[in-house]
Motif scaffolding. Sequence first.
Motif, short mmCIF file in Angstrom:
data_model
loop_
_atom_site.label_atom_id
_atom_site.label_comp_id
_atom_site.label_asym_id
_atom_site.label_seq_id
_atom_site.Cartn_x
_atom_site.Cartn_y
_atom_site.Cartn_z
N ASP A 1 0.87 -1.17 0.00
CA ASP A 1 0.00 0.00 0.00
C ASP A 1 0.91 1.23 0.00
OD1 ASP A 1 -1.52 2.24 0.92
OD2 ASP A 1 -3.02 0.89 1.77
N PHE A 2 0.92 1.96 -1.12
CA PHE A 2 1.77 3.15 -1.26
C PHE A 2 0.93 4.41 -1.07
CE2 PHE A 2 3.78 -0.13 -3.87
CZ PHE A 2 5.11 -0.06 -3.46
N VAL A 3 1.46 5.36 -0.31
CA VAL A 3 0.73 6.62 -0.10
C VAL A 3 1.69 7.78 -0.36
CG1 VAL A 3 1.14 6.55 2.42
CG2 VAL A 3 -0.75 7.90 1.52
N HIS A 4 1.20 8.78 -1.13
CA HIS A 4 2.09 9.88 -1.52
C HIS A 4 2.31 10.84 -0.34
CE1 HIS A 4 3.58 13.43 -3.71
NE2 HIS A 4 4.05 12.52 -4.56
N VAL A 5 3.51 11.40 -0.28
CA VAL A 5 3.87 12.29 0.84
C VAL A 5 2.95 13.52 0.90
CG1 VAL A 5 5.69 13.59 -0.38
CG2 VAL A 5 5.88 13.22 2.09
N ASP A 6 2.40 13.97 -0.22
CA ASP A 6 1.47 15.10 -0.17
C ASP A 6 0.18 14.72 0.56
OD1 ASP A 6 3.24 16.65 -1.55
OD2 ASP A 6 2.16 16.59 -3.46
N ASP A 7 -0.26 13.48 0.36
CA ASP A 7 -1.45 13.00 1.09
C ASP A 7 -1.14 12.89 2.58
OD1 ASP A 7 -3.17 12.80 -1.10
OD2 ASP A 7 -2.44 10.80 -1.62
N VAL A 8 0.05 12.40 2.89
CA VAL A 8 0.47 12.30 4.29
C VAL A 8 0.47 13.70 4.92
CG1 VAL A 8 2.42 11.71 5.79
CG2 VAL A 8 1.82 10.19 3.89
N ASN A 9 0.95 14.68 4.17
CA ASN A 9 1.00 16.04 4.71
C ASN A 9 -0.39 16.65 4.88
OD1 ASN A 9 3.67 16.28 5.32
ND2 ASN A 9 4.24 16.91 3.24
N ASP A 10 -1.36 16.22 4.03
CA ASP A 10 -2.74 16.65 4.27
C ASP A 10 -3.18 16.19 5.67
OD1 ASP A 10 -2.92 17.69 1.73
OD2 ASP A 10 -4.16 16.06 0.91
N PHE A 11 -2.81 14.95 6.00
CA PHE A 11 -3.20 14.42 7.32
C PHE A 11 -2.49 15.18 8.43
CE2 PHE A 11 -5.33 10.32 8.75
CZ PHE A 11 -5.65 10.85 9.98
N HIS A 12 -1.20 15.46 8.21
CA HIS A 12 -0.45 16.24 9.21
C HIS A 12 -1.17 17.57 9.49
CE1 HIS A 12 3.46 13.97 8.07
NE2 HIS A 12 3.00 13.51 9.20
N GLU A 13 -1.58 18.23 8.42
CA GLU A 13 -2.25 19.53 8.61
C GLU A 13 -3.54 19.39 9.40
OE1 GLU A 13 -2.31 22.87 5.83
OE2 GLU A 13 -1.51 21.43 4.38
N LEU A 14 -4.27 18.32 9.08
CA LEU A 14 -5.53 18.06 9.80
C LEU A 14 -5.28 17.89 11.30
CD1 LEU A 14 -8.49 17.21 8.65
CD2 LEU A 14 -7.75 14.90 9.18
N CYS A 15 -4.16 17.24 11.63
CA CYS A 15 -3.84 16.94 13.03
C CYS A 15 -3.37 18.16 13.81
CB CYS A 15 -2.74 15.88 13.11
SG CYS A 15 -3.26 14.29 12.52
N MET A 16 -2.99 19.24 13.11
CA MET A 16 -2.46 20.41 13.83
C MET A 16 -3.52 21.03 14.72
SD MET A 16 -0.26 22.21 10.86
CE MET A 16 0.18 23.68 11.78
N HIS A 17 -4.78 20.81 14.34
CA HIS A 17 -5.85 21.46 15.08
C HIS A 17 -6.45 20.48 16.06
CE1 HIS A 17 -5.27 24.70 12.31
NE2 HIS A 17 -5.25 23.79 11.35
N ARG A 18 -6.77 20.94 17.25
CA ARG A 18 -7.36 20.07 18.27
C ARG A 18 -8.71 19.58 17.78
NH1 ARG A 18 -6.05 20.56 23.47
NH2 ARG A 18 -7.16 18.59 23.50
N GLY A 19 -9.06 18.35 18.10
CA GLY A 19 -10.36 17.83 17.65
C GLY A 19 -10.35 16.32 17.61
#
Length: 307
Positions: free
Chosen positions: A206-224
Motif C-alpha cells: 500500500d503506497f501513499v504519496h507524501v502530499d497526502d500524508v501532509n494533508d493528514f499532518h495539517e488536519l492533526c495540527m488542530h485540536r479535535g
Amino acid sequence: MRVLITGCAGFIGSNLADRLLRKGHSVVGVDNLSYGLASQIPEGVEFHNMDIRDPALSSACSGVDVVFHLAAKNCITDCQQDPVETADINVTGSANVFQAAHETGVGKVVYAESSALYEGSTVLPTPESEEAPESFYALSKQAERLFALGFEQAHGLPMTALRYFCVYGPRQDYRRTIPPVMSAFIMKLLQGEAPIIYGTGEKRRDFVHVDDVNDFHELCMHRGPTDGNAFNVGSGVNYSIRDIYQHISNLLGVDIPPQHEPDFPEEAQETLADITLAKSVGWAPRVSLVEGLKTMEAFIRERVLAS
Ligand SMILES: NC(=O)c1ccc[n+]([C@@H]2O[C@H](COP(=O)([O-])OP(=O)(O)OC[C@H]3O[C@@H](n4cnc5c(N)ncnc54)[C@H](O)[C@@H]3O)[C@@H](O)[C@H]2O)c1
C-alpha cells in the motif's frame, strides 16, 4: 502556528517543513543529521542540529504549538542488528521529545508509528486494532505508543499517532543499500540499468504519496477528533512490485527487463490499510499513483542525477 519537526532533514520531515512554511507557519527543525541531509532542510526553518535524546531539547520547544515527532532509527534491517540503539533512539528519544513538549506547554504532539506494527497480522485490509509487531523496529514503535499514552494520561498532553504505510514522493530515500522500490527502479531505469526485483515481484504494498500524508499532518495540527487516536495513513489500495515496475517503465518509456534476486522471507507478502478511521475525520488520499510517480521521476532526474 509555531511548529517543531523532529527529523526535519529526512524524507517526510523536509516535505512537511516545506508545506508548513508555504502555508505561513513558523517551523523549528531538529535533526542530528545521522541520516538526513542538511541540504534537504528548507530555507526558513529555524534549525537545531540536535539529537532527540539531548536533555536540552526543551530549549527548541519554547513557544511551540505543535510537535511533529518523525525522527527515528527506521531501517528495519539496521534495527534488527542493533536493538539497543533502536530502543535508545525510538523509545528513550521519543520519551525525551514528549517530556520536552510537556515541560514547555506544547499544545499537541503528532508522532510517527508505522504499518510495521501489523507485520504479524494476516487481516487485510488491516484496521488499527490488528497490532502484531515482530521486528525490533515495530516493537520500538509500539513502546513509543505506550509512552505517548502515558504522557496523555499523566499530563493531559494530546497525542495523535500516524501509522504510515509505504510513503513515496520527492526526496524518498535513494541512498540505502536496498532503497525503497520506487526510488530504486526510477534511479536505475533513468540510468539505463536493470533494477533488481527481490523474489517474484508478487508482493503487494500500500503506497501513499507524501502530499497526502501532509494533508493528514495539517488536519492533526488542530485540536479535535484526531486527539488521542492512532490512524492508518495508507491509500487503501495496493499494487504488486511487478505492477509498480510496469507503471514506472511506461512512465519513462523504457523496456528493460529487471534482474531477479532471492526475496526477504521475513517481509509481509501484502500490506493494505483499512483507512475507514482516517476517512471518518475528513481525510482521503487524492494523489493517483501515476501522478505521484511523476513527482518522484522529476525529483530524481533534476535533483539527484543532474548533480
Ligand atoms: N517513509 C516511510 O515509508 C515510513 C513508513 C512508516 C513509518 N515511517 C516513520 O516516519 C518517520 C519519518 O520517516 P522518513 O522516511 O522521513 O525517514 P528519514 O530517515 O528520511 O528521516 C528520519 C530523520 O531522523 C533523523 N534522526 C535519526 N535519529 C535521530 C536522532 N537520534 N536525533 C535527531 N534526529 C535523528 C535522521 O537524520 C533523518 O533525517 C520515521 O519515524 C519512520 O519510522 C516512515
